[in-house]
Design an enzyme around this catalytic site. Structure first.
Site, short mmCIF file in Angstrom:
data_model
loop_
_atom_site.label_atom_id
_atom_site.label_comp_id
_atom_site.label_asym_id
_atom_site.label_seq_id
_atom_site.Cartn_x
_atom_site.Cartn_y
_atom_site.Cartn_z
CE LYS A 73 0.56 -0.63 5.59
NZ LYS A 73 -1.04 -0.54 5.26
CD GLN A 74 0.83 -4.97 2.80
OE1 GLN A 74 0.34 -4.00 2.95
NE2 GLN A 74 0.06 -6.05 3.14
CD GLU A 116 -2.98 -1.26 2.19
OE1 GLU A 116 -2.87 -0.50 3.32
OE2 GLU A 116 -3.83 -2.10 2.08
C1 BGC Z 1 -2.43 -3.95 5.23
C2 BGC Z 1 -3.48 -4.61 4.39
C3 BGC Z 1 -4.35 -5.37 5.37
C4 BGC Z 1 -5.16 -4.45 6.32
C5 BGC Z 1 -5.92 -5.20 7.43
C6 BGC Z 1 -3.30 -2.97 6.16
O1 BGC Z 1 -2.30 -2.36 6.81
O2 BGC Z 1 -1.65 -3.08 4.10
O3 BGC Z 1 -2.89 -5.68 3.58
O4 BGC Z 1 -5.26 -6.20 4.66
O5 BGC Z 1 -4.05 -3.91 7.13
O6 BGC Z 1 -5.01 -6.15 8.08
#
Ligand code: BGC
Length: 790
Positions: free
Chosen positions: A615-616, A503
């Site tokens: 971020k991930q 994100e």
């Molecule tokens: C993450 C998402 C995740 C959501 C709920 C967000 O911070 O970027 O990938 O689905 O949190 O856990």
């Protein structure tokens, strides 16, 4: 990934125990996070770990999965197609409170003279206990013991067994058992700006409909202002004591109580069982729910607390028999506790999900407003499919029930097929920030990926034909329509204007993860429909008519899949996250102090979007989910490139990186990353456990062990393992349910054993070697190769 701080719970307060999470001392500094950690729930109903007295409290929490208020989202500047309906899981009527006064002196933990204290989350029994010895100002020693259960067997039922005994004198006790509808948002003032937290819906959404009191039973019924959802909450009491006592009750629109006055003799206990029942609905009237509540109360009261606890124990024994991960470590004594804590909380979030999804924080807090994300399909489904396939099926059926809304949403976005919401409770898109919400179209492919895994691991083809096929048609249609053929001399299928899992990068062209997952979705749709046509031609025909499916469409999906463009940089040997990613400047990690993480709380999205900063897991996630599509060299280059620029600001990240690190034989790094995910809540790695448990990271913990350390791969239903030597563990044992058979895997220092515990025969693979387990020869042991070999 940026280093994280792992501060294990201090042992003098939280001693080590394999099956229980224990607190030996009331510690106000951990109050908020303990409310999450000591939460108990069953997937339908959840209580935060608030103390019985109701205070001190940071967030009082009683949640019912999917029970929500909704409202029109108001945008400063709106535009066509923006999500319209905000949805927030509500904090509902609190039935946990039991206040105690001894000779009119209130029992209040922070100021009381506490002689002994122990609080235990008993993960084997599925209950929460507290035992306290309090000395009043006048020197009376009072023993207070409670056991709290949210029933896994009966999803509407919870109970508290509460016992008070004055040890060294007689005294007058007041035990006030309460029921209270929340009238304000949060109990403690909290002005921090954190987009992950629930903004709340204000005090007035519970419209009183009914309140009744009879003997020791009280009942409150409410309807929610805009969503129209209805709720009945009833409590009843059973008293066992030889002390003389009397009681009086009061009941109002939003609160009720039964107050016991007890003349307690020295050493003579006053035992109260408080039965708490919740029924909720989207359409049933409140009086009907009150009727149901009365009936449930009658039966649970008649059965008694002991039976409730026994049933709970049976349920838990069953759960652990098929789901436990047992570890025997050389040094780190807490690992076992930590693993069980994670698995226990997944159970608490999922055991009785029926007709709902699983919120990002389960039922332990209202962060992310109780919304359902891809967390369920990608992070929780693997554990559920391999240990509780029935729950996995319920979750997929829930998605199916949202298909019509997903069709409508696709239409709103001028697309064919169906688009599932990025975040939701009702099935309507609830993300008001489309760049990191609606644009995460990959949710469609994630759900279909989980469907495939479910079908392959369980063999439940019937589900594929009855429910899956229709979802596959609509999601494949969506991808085929969203992408386009770019005829720049190459005839490639491109997908533009999307956001991948990361994100910190939004609305890009050809996000590698999205394109690969879309391709998988298209292929699986085509294969499944061909299978359906072959095996159940009449069903295929009926479905084709219902969905207006043309054969050419299936060809079109295959074509799009074949031509799908996957970004690849030959020079670097890596898959760029998207078309523009590598052109961006790399984030200045060196000059970013640790306090500036998570970046989302300290930098405008526009700043973050300008840089290579993640971020991930995104490309790395694709390498896990679709690992067979990458060469070993590509995996290594991608991992080496992306790991240093990943913040891990999302709790969904480190588990995926750890799985890849295991695969690549980078064991130290893999172990470090496993720790980030496993300790996410108990060591408060993200700093926000107070707002709820990170359920996806808990599923990620299981994945890191089973897919990471044990090297499970299951693509196409072929089950293979590539276990790694475990430098820190003497042995690790876990079980998997595969097509109703039970397989046990035990990894020891130099060997791995596969054992068929239930079922006639099973074929698996150890590395590339076929292993056939049968009733006659149920086990097989293999040597492990040296650490860096894979
Ligand atoms: C993450 C998402 C995740 C959501 C709920 C967000 O911070 O970027 O990938 O689905 O949190 O856990």
């Amino acid at each position: 990934m940026i280093s994280k701080n792992i501060k294990l719970p201090p042992e003098h307060i939280y001693p080590v125990d394999d099956w229980r999470f224990i607190q030996k001392k009331f510690s106000p500094q951990y109050l908020a996070q303990d409310e999450t950690v000591f939460a108990i729930a069953n997937g339908y109903l959840g209580f935060r770990g608030n103390h019985e007295e109701g205070t001190p409290v940071v967030q009082r929490g009683t949640f019912i999965n999917g029970f929500h208020e909704q409202w029109p989202i108001r945008y400063g500047e709106s535009a066509y197609g923006f999500a319209q309906t905000g949805q927030t899981m509500l904090n509902v009527t609190d039935s946990k409170v039991i206040r105690l006064y001894v000779d009119d002196e209130p029992f209040y933990l922070p100021t009381a003279d506490i002689k002994e204290y122990e609080r235990v989350l008993d993960m084997r029994a599925g209950s929460l206990h507290r035992e306290v010895i309090w000395e009043t100002a006048s020197g009376k020693r009072v023993s207070i013991r409670s056991t709290r259960i949210v029933s896994m067997e009966q999803r509407h039922v919870a109970a508290i067994s509460y016992e008070v005994k004055v040890l060294n004198a007689s005294a007058k006790l007041i035990v006030s058992s309460k029921l209270r509808c929340p009238t304000e948002k949060n109990d403690a003032e909290d002005n921090t700006v954190d987009p992950r937290k629930s903004p709340g819906v204000g005090p007035s959404v519970f419209v009183p409909q009914m309140n009744t009191i009879k003997d020791e039973r009280v009942l409150l019924g409410h309807q929610i202002q805009t969503s129209g959802m209805t709720l009945a909450c009833g409590v009843d009491h059973y008293i066992k004591t030889e002390n003389t006592y009397s009681y009086a009750g009061e009941c109002y629109e939003d609160s009720a109580k039964i107050v016991y006055t007890v003349h307690a003799e020295k050493g003579m206990p006053f035992e109260m069982t408080k039965y708490m029942v919740y029924h909720s609905s989207r359409n049933a009237p409140v009086d009907e729910l009150c009727g149901r509540t009365e009936r449930t109360l009658n039966s649970v009261k008649q059965a008694g607390f002991e039976e409730l606890a026994e049933n709970q124990q049976q349920f838990m024994d069953n759960f652990w028999a098929r789901s436990d991960i047992e570890v025997s470590m050389y040094k780190d004594r807490r690992t076992q506790q930590c693993l069980r804590f994670n698995l226990f909380h997944i159970l608490q979030a999922s055991a009785r999900v029926e007709g709902t999804g699983i919120g990002a924080r389960g039922l332990t807090g209202d962060a992310y407003e109780g919304h359902y994300f891809w967390d369920t399909e990608i992070y929780l489904m693997p554990f559920l499919i391999y240990t509780s396939p029935k729950i996995a099926k319920n979750l997929l059926r829930f998605r199916y029930s949202l298909l019509d809304k997903a069709r409508k949403r696709a239409k709103e976005l001028n697309q064919k097929g169906a688009l599932f919401p990025w975040r939701t409770i009702t099935g309507d898109e609830a993300s008001a920030f489309f760049a990191a919400g609606t644009a995460q179209y990959h949710i469609n492919a994630d759900i279909m990926y989980a469907l495939r895994k479910y079908v392959e691991v369980t063999g439940d083809e019937e589900f594929l034909f009855e429910y899956g096929a229709e979802m596959l048609i609509e999601t494949a249609r969506f991808w085929a329509d969203l992408g386009f053929y770019s005829h720049n001399g190459k005839d490639e299928f491109h997908i533009h204007g999307v956001t991948g899992p990361d994100e910190y990068t939004a609305i890009v062209n050809n996000n590698a993860f999205t394109n690969m997952m879309a391709r998988e979705n298209l292929r699986y749709a085509s294969q499944s429909l061909q299978l359906l046509e072959k095996k159940r031609p009449e069903k295929f025909e009926a479905l084709a008519i219902d969905t207006d499916l043309k054969k050419e469409e299936i060809e079109e999906w295959e074509n799009a899949a074949t031509k799908m463009y996957i970004p690849y940089d030959k020079e670097k040997g890596i898959h760029p996250q998207d078309d523009e990613f590598l052109k961006k400047e790399i984030w200045d990690f060196e000059n970013t102090p640790l306090e500036s993480y998570p970046l989302l709380l300290n930098f405008h999205p526009l700043v973050i979007y300008r840089f290579q900063v993640i971020k991930q897991a995104d490309v790395v996630m694709a390498m896990f989910l679709l690992g067979h599509e990458f060469s070993k060299e590509q995996k290594k280059s991608n991992f080496d490139y992306y790991d240093p620029i990943t913040t891990g600001d999302s709790s969904l990240s480190s588990c995926v990186y750890s799985i890849l690190a295991f695969e690549l034989g980078i064991l130290d790094r893999a172990m470090e990353l496993v720790r980030y995910t496993a300790w996410m809540d108990l060591a408060d790695v993200g700093g926000n456990v107070k707002d709820g448990a990170h359920i996806a990271a808990m599923g990620g913990t299981w994945m890191a062990i089973v897919y990471g350390l044990a090297g499970l791969r299951d693509y196409g239903g072929k089950i293979s393992f590539r276990p790694k030597k475990t430098p820190n563990a003497k042995a690790i044992r876990f079980r998997l349910t595969l097509r109703c058979k039970l397989l046990e895997v035990v990894i020891e220092r130099d060997k791995v054993s596969y054992l068929l515990k239930k079922g006639d025969n099973l074929t698996i693979y150890h590395r590339e070697e076929e292993v056939r387990l049968t009733k006659r020869q149920p086990s097989c042991t293999k040597e492990l190769e040296s650490a860096n070999c894979n």
